[in-house]
Scaffold this motif. Structure first.
Motif, short mmCIF file in Angstrom:
data_model
loop_
_atom_site.label_atom_id
_atom_site.label_comp_id
_atom_site.label_asym_id
_atom_site.label_seq_id
_atom_site.Cartn_x
_atom_site.Cartn_y
_atom_site.Cartn_z
N GLU A 50 0.82 -1.21 0.00
CA GLU A 50 0.00 0.00 0.00
C GLU A 50 0.86 1.26 0.00
O GLU A 50 0.47 2.28 -0.60
N LYS A 65 -5.97 4.24 -4.55
CA LYS A 65 -6.93 3.15 -4.66
C LYS A 65 -7.20 2.75 -6.11
O LYS A 65 -7.78 1.69 -6.36
N ASN A 66 -6.76 3.57 -7.05
CA ASN A 66 -7.00 3.28 -8.47
C ASN A 66 -5.77 2.71 -9.18
O ASN A 66 -5.76 2.64 -10.41
N VAL A 68 -3.52 -0.52 -9.95
CA VAL A 68 -3.58 -1.98 -9.97
C VAL A 68 -2.21 -2.50 -10.43
O VAL A 68 -1.77 -2.18 -11.55
N ASP A 220 -12.61 5.09 -9.60
CA ASP A 220 -13.00 3.72 -9.26
C ASP A 220 -14.30 3.32 -9.93
O ASP A 220 -14.92 2.32 -9.57
N GLU A 223 -14.62 -0.99 -14.62
CA GLU A 223 -14.48 -2.43 -14.39
C GLU A 223 -13.95 -3.08 -15.65
O GLU A 223 -14.00 -2.51 -16.75
N GLY A 233 -9.05 -12.60 -4.85
CA GLY A 233 -9.52 -11.22 -4.93
C GLY A 233 -8.42 -10.18 -4.85
O GLY A 233 -8.71 -9.01 -4.57
N GLN A 234 -7.17 -10.57 -5.09
CA GLN A 234 -6.08 -9.60 -5.00
C GLN A 234 -6.27 -8.45 -6.00
O GLN A 234 -6.91 -8.62 -7.02
N GLU A 235 -5.67 -7.33 -5.67
CA GLU A 235 -5.78 -6.11 -6.49
C GLU A 235 -7.24 -5.80 -6.82
O GLU A 235 -7.59 -5.50 -7.97
N LYS A 236 -8.07 -5.89 -5.79
CA LYS A 236 -9.51 -5.61 -5.91
C LYS A 236 -10.17 -6.44 -7.01
O LYS A 236 -11.15 -6.03 -7.62
#
Length: 390
Positions: A50, A65-66, A68, A220, A223, A233-236
């Protein structure tokens, strides 16, 4: 960089790992925990990821948060250049428009059918034809479009008018991606100012580890329906699999250094580049610098000397202790005709001799002098052969 009298001038292929970054990578390699675990060891690994995510985001003016993380710029481009990339609640694109001088990971790595792809031409300087793009967008009706335009060309250093292209695409209601792999850390890159929906990055172009890259989204509210790597579920959920903590930490460290030194390094490298370019023009007055009339990255110039073949010249420079390139390093190590130069309309006889000089954090004035000395020897040998053959 000179090691045993060798001079490395191929930073656009890979910029050597910074010592400070190597220390960060080594420390992160020794963390025992999995970043998905809830115990203290897992939380320590998660904290490294993070912190790096925040540093990479800062490099391009994005929100952490955006970001990846991926295995590199190629995977990042492959991930987003798909009909499944869309705004939440909206249908995905049905058409893909690509700049003619894009990197092979864009031209060959997208996931659209061939009949859904069109190429945006470039002019003789390698600049995207915005008039063509505007007319084409106006002519395709309600088709949903995704456009991909690199921010700076890896072979020539030419900087593209991405913000202008983004305005045209937004007016049409489309999506736009920019490959910022070569630009980040060399010129200012701000996601909002560019107006793009997504950009892609690579760590080893800025002195970070090889094998780490990133997709950076403008918000965010996007998709990807058809993700490349599925599982956990890594990297959202955008990219499954246990994270490469050490490489990610190194990428973050490199991004932090690159941002802190951005202005001073750009000025320093442009001075060295201009000096090297002047040496080439002095040694070979008939030399051609590709894209010389366009805005270019401060560290890059590509040149050709009529009569000198790239393959022969690369070997000669290498034997003289100087590492150069003839273009993209993503072509199986082979010297081949450049699609970038073809798109620019460079004559084949000249394009077959184009060499790329790309400077970086290790480059010194002494490296430029050694390059000039090697260039004199290579060109002198060429003209001696011409004279004896005449």
């Amino acid at each position: 960089m000179a090691v045993g009298q060798r001079t490395y001038l191929d930073h656009n292929a890979t910029s050597p790992l910074r010592p400070e970054v190597a220390e960060v990578v080594l420390r992160a390699l020794q963390l025992p925990g999995n970043a998905s675990s809830v115990h203290a060891e897992g939380r320590a690994a998660r904290a490294e990821i993070e912190a790096a995510r925040d540093k990479v985001a800062r490099l391009v003016g994005a929100r952490a948060k955006n970001v990846v993380f991926t295995s590199g710029g190629t995977e990042a481009a492959n991930l987003v250049l798909t009909p499944g990339f869309r705004r939440l609640g909206q249908a995905g694109p049905t058409r893909l428009l690509l700049g003619a001088a894009e990197h092979p990971c864009v031209l060959n790595g997208h996931r659209f059918s061939a009949d859904a792809v069109e190429i945006i031409p470039v002019d003789g300087s390698g600049i995207l034809d915005l008039s063509w793009l505007e007319a084409h967008l106006n002519g395709i009706g309600d088709a949903r479009v995704l456009v991909s335009v690199q921010l700076a060309n890896n072979e020539t250093g030419v900087v593209q008018p991405v913000a202008e292209a983004a305005r045209l695409v937004r007016a049409h209601g489309g999506l736009i991606h920019t490959d910022a792999v070569q630009a980040a850390g060399k010129i200012p890159v701000d996601l909002a100012e560019l107006g793009v929906d997504v950009l892609t990055l690579s760590g080893h172009k800025i002195g970070g580890p090889k094998g780490i890259g990133a997709v950076v989204l403008a918000s965010d509210q996007f998709e990807i329906a058809d993700r490349l790597i599925r599982g956990g579920g890594q990297e959202k959920g955008f990219r499954a699999g246990t994270e490469n903590v050490a490489a990610i930490a190194g990428f973050g460290a490199a991004a932090e250094i690159a941002l802190a030194q951005l202005a001073s390094e750009a000025e320093r490298l442009q001075g060295l580049r201009d000096e090297a370019e002047a040496h080439v023009r002095r040694i070979a007055p008939d030399a051609v610098v590709v894209g010389a009339q366009a805005e270019r990255l401060p560290n890059t110039f590509a040149f050709a000397i009529p009569g000198l073949k790239a393959e022969t010249a690369l070997i000669a420079f290498d034997l003289a202790g100087v590492a150069l390139s003839s273009g993209s390093a993503c072509s199986s190590g082979k010297v081949r005709r450049s699609h970038v130069l073809d798109a620019m309309g460079v004559e084949p006889a000249l394009s077959e001799g184009v060499l790329r000089v790309s400077l970086g954090w290790t480059t010194t004035k002494e490296d430029v002098i050694r390059f000039a000395e090697a260039c004199e020897r290579v060109v002198g040998t060429l003209y001696k052969r011409k004279a004896s053959a005449a």
